[in-house]
Scaffold this active site. Sequence first.
Site, PDB file in Angstrom:
ATOM      1  N   SER A 134      13.815  51.657  37.879  1.00 33.66           N
ATOM      2  CA  SER A 134      15.065  51.158  39.181  1.00 33.66           C
ATOM      3  C   SER A 134      16.179  51.132  37.829  1.00 33.66           C
ATOM      4  CB  SER A 134      14.285  49.470  38.998  1.00 33.66           C
ATOM      5  OG  SER A 134      15.539  48.977  39.597  1.00 33.66           O
ATOM      6  N   TYR A 147      10.460  41.697  38.584  1.00 33.35           N
ATOM      7  CA  TYR A 147      10.095  42.753  38.934  1.00 33.35           C
ATOM      8  C   TYR A 147      11.017  43.555  37.882  1.00 33.35           C
ATOM      9  CZ  TYR A 147      12.593  46.514  41.793  1.00 33.35           C
ATOM     10  OH  TYR A 147      12.437  47.760  41.899  1.00 33.35           O
TER      11      TYR A 147
HETATM   12  N1  LIG Z   1      15.619  49.928  47.797  1.00 33.10           N
HETATM   13  C1  LIG Z   1      15.508  49.886  46.177  1.00 33.10           C
HETATM   14  O1  LIG Z   1      16.613  49.162  46.077  1.00 33.10           O
HETATM   15  C2  LIG Z   1      14.825  50.107  44.917  1.00 33.10           C
HETATM   16  C3  LIG Z   1      15.842  50.397  43.529  1.00 33.10           C
HETATM   17  C4  LIG Z   1      15.186  50.956  42.897  1.00 33.10           C
HETATM   18  C5  LIG Z   1      13.853  51.034  42.137  1.00 33.10           C
HETATM   19  N2  LIG Z   1      13.357  51.312  43.977  1.00 33.10           N
HETATM   20  C6  LIG Z   1      11.774  51.213  43.671  1.00 33.10           C
HETATM   21  O2  LIG Z   1      11.876  52.284  44.815  1.00 33.10           O
HETATM   22  C7  LIG Z   1      10.362  52.376  44.793  1.00 33.10           C
HETATM   23  C8  LIG Z   1      10.179  52.478  46.281  1.00 33.10           C
HETATM   24  O3  LIG Z   1      10.391  51.440  47.122  1.00 33.10           O
HETATM   25  P1  LIG Z   1      11.001  51.665  48.571  1.00 33.10           P
HETATM   26  O4  LIG Z   1      12.646  51.569  47.982  1.00 33.10           O
HETATM   27  O5  LIG Z   1      11.181  53.616  48.783  1.00 33.10           O
HETATM   28  O6  LIG Z   1      11.203  50.266  48.861  1.00 33.10           O
HETATM   29  P2  LIG Z   1      10.012  50.276  50.712  1.00 33.10           P
HETATM   30  O7  LIG Z   1      10.579  50.902  51.549  1.00 33.10           O
HETATM   31  O8  LIG Z   1       9.558  48.718  50.609  1.00 33.10           O
HETATM   32  O9  LIG Z   1       8.655  51.603  50.004  1.00 33.10           O
HETATM   33  C9  LIG Z   1       7.356  50.934  49.513  1.00 33.10           C
HETATM   34  C10 LIG Z   1       6.302  51.270  49.500  1.00 33.10           C
HETATM   35  O10 LIG Z   1       4.858  51.047  48.575  1.00 33.10           O
HETATM   36  C11 LIG Z   1       4.141  50.941  49.313  1.00 33.10           C
HETATM   37  N3  LIG Z   1       3.430  50.157  48.598  1.00 33.10           N
HETATM   38  C12 LIG Z   1       4.043  48.852  49.292  1.00 33.10           C
HETATM   39  N4  LIG Z   1       2.424  47.998  48.445  1.00 33.10           N
HETATM   40  C13 LIG Z   1       1.355  48.855  48.229  1.00 33.10           C
HETATM   41  C14 LIG Z   1       0.711  48.344  47.621  1.00 33.10           C
HETATM   42  N5  LIG Z   1      -0.504  46.751  47.949  1.00 33.10           N
HETATM   43  N6  LIG Z   1      -0.466  49.521  47.769  1.00 33.10           N
HETATM   44  C15 LIG Z   1      -0.116  50.896  48.088  1.00 33.10           C
HETATM   45  N7  LIG Z   1       0.999  50.977  48.566  1.00 33.10           N
HETATM   46  C16 LIG Z   1       2.095  49.592  48.620  1.00 33.10           C
HETATM   47  C17 LIG Z   1       4.487  51.006  50.668  1.00 33.10           C
HETATM   48  O11 LIG Z   1       3.699  51.458  52.185  1.00 33.10           O
HETATM   49  P3  LIG Z   1       2.706  50.606  52.390  1.00 33.10           P
HETATM   50  O12 LIG Z   1       3.806  48.891  52.534  1.00 33.10           O
HETATM   51  O13 LIG Z   1       1.682  51.699  53.715  1.00 33.10           O
HETATM   52  O14 LIG Z   1       1.339  49.722  51.676  1.00 33.10           O
HETATM   53  C18 LIG Z   1       5.817  51.526  51.281  1.00 33.10           C
HETATM   54  O15 LIG Z   1       5.284  52.652  51.253  1.00 33.10           O
HETATM   55  C19 LIG Z   1       9.281  50.593  44.336  1.00 33.10           C
HETATM   56  O16 LIG Z   1       8.888  51.337  42.931  1.00 33.10           O
HETATM   57  C20 LIG Z   1      10.744  50.520  43.992  1.00 33.10           C
HETATM   58  O17 LIG Z   1      10.856  49.355  43.320  1.00 33.10           O
HETATM   59  C21 LIG Z   1      13.619  50.548  44.994  1.00 33.10           C
END
Ligand SMILES: NC(=O)c1ccc[n+]([C@@H]2O[C@H](COP(=O)([O-])OP(=O)(O)OC[C@H]3O[C@@H](n4cnc5c(N)ncnc54)[C@H](OP(=O)(O)O)[C@@H]3O)[C@@H](O)[C@H]2O)c1
Length: 256
Positions: A134, A147
């Site tokens: 991120s 985070y």
């Molecule tokens: N969206 C943003 O603004 C943003 C910005 C920068 C970086 N990121 C990074 O991008 C990555 C993906 O985030 P996203 O935006 O796609 O968010 P998201 O839609 O909330 O996806 C998060 C994923 O992580 C899985 N997860 C959560 N807890 C888990 C656990 N204990 N074991 C296994 N899987 C787990 C969730 O699946 P389940 O709930 O089904 O387990 C889901 O598939 C993250 O690492 C986040 O830090 C996001």
Amino acid sequence: MDIAIITGASSGLGTEFARQIDRNERLDAIWGIARREDRLEEIGRELKHPFRAMRCDLTKKESFMQIDELLKKENPNVKILVNAAGFGKIGAWSDISLQDCEDMIDLNCKAAVKMTQLVLPYMEKGGRILEIVSTAGFQSFPYLNVYASTKAFLYRYSRALRVELFGRGIHVTAVCPYWVKDTEFIGVSKQTNNSRYICHFPLASRKKNVVAGALFAAKVGLPVATPGIVCTLHRIAAKFIPNEIMMGLWALLRRI
Ligand SMILES: NC(=O)c1ccc[n+]([C@@H]2O[C@H](COP(=O)([O-])OP(=O)(O)OC[C@H]3O[C@@H](n4cnc5c(N)ncnc54)[C@H](OP(=O)(O)O)[C@@H]3O)[C@@H](O)[C@H]2O)c1
């Protein structure tokens, strides 16, 4: 058997990685890992590649034993590993539970390292690892402290691992997006005692562009992918401007 493994495949960036890898790569299968099996199966039905839905909680030790056993049994050639499972929480130190602090470290840091360590013996020359970091990893962020610190860890880990793997021809890319508005991340991040420290998410990007940019960067072997103008500018600024000043700018920005 050539495969891609995607953690966090049940939503957001992970699902989008599954879709774009499905469209653009020739593999024998895609494995998706997350807790919500029904969501994984739904996504699997959308794809043209065979999809293995693996219900695992990556904050739990047993999950890695399960993944290890499967890797040993199937002995695949892992062409692409995407570590996208992750979450963040907004709030002051006292607004975020101890459990959430622990889980953020377990998932964003430990699980990404454990997945990478488990999968590396199954990768060959040309393999690609995408650690979803991120832009939060570029500096300290009050009210997003734990985070951002987990992402700083993953950023450093990813960049050093890349150098260690030069000789094996395996590329590691630290993917560092700014806010992405069309995933579940922002909703989850607000589930704390007080998330009003960050009210708006201006100029947030979209998952399609972030994932396309990340996959392109990994294909050409870039160490860091900043898919978008804001994260690119942030990366440059954080290199030259002292952390204290960057935190001051953040104090203004988060009130907008
Ligand atoms: N969206 C943003 O603004 C943003 C910005 C920068 C970086 N990121 C990074 O991008 C990555 C993906 O985030 P996203 O935006 O796609 O968010 P998201 O839609 O909330 O996806 C998060 C994923 O992580 C899985 N997860 C959560 N807890 C888990 C656990 N204990 N074991 C296994 N899987 C787990 C969730 O699946 P389940 O709930 O089904 O387990 C889901 O598939 C993250 O690492 C986040 O830090 C996001």
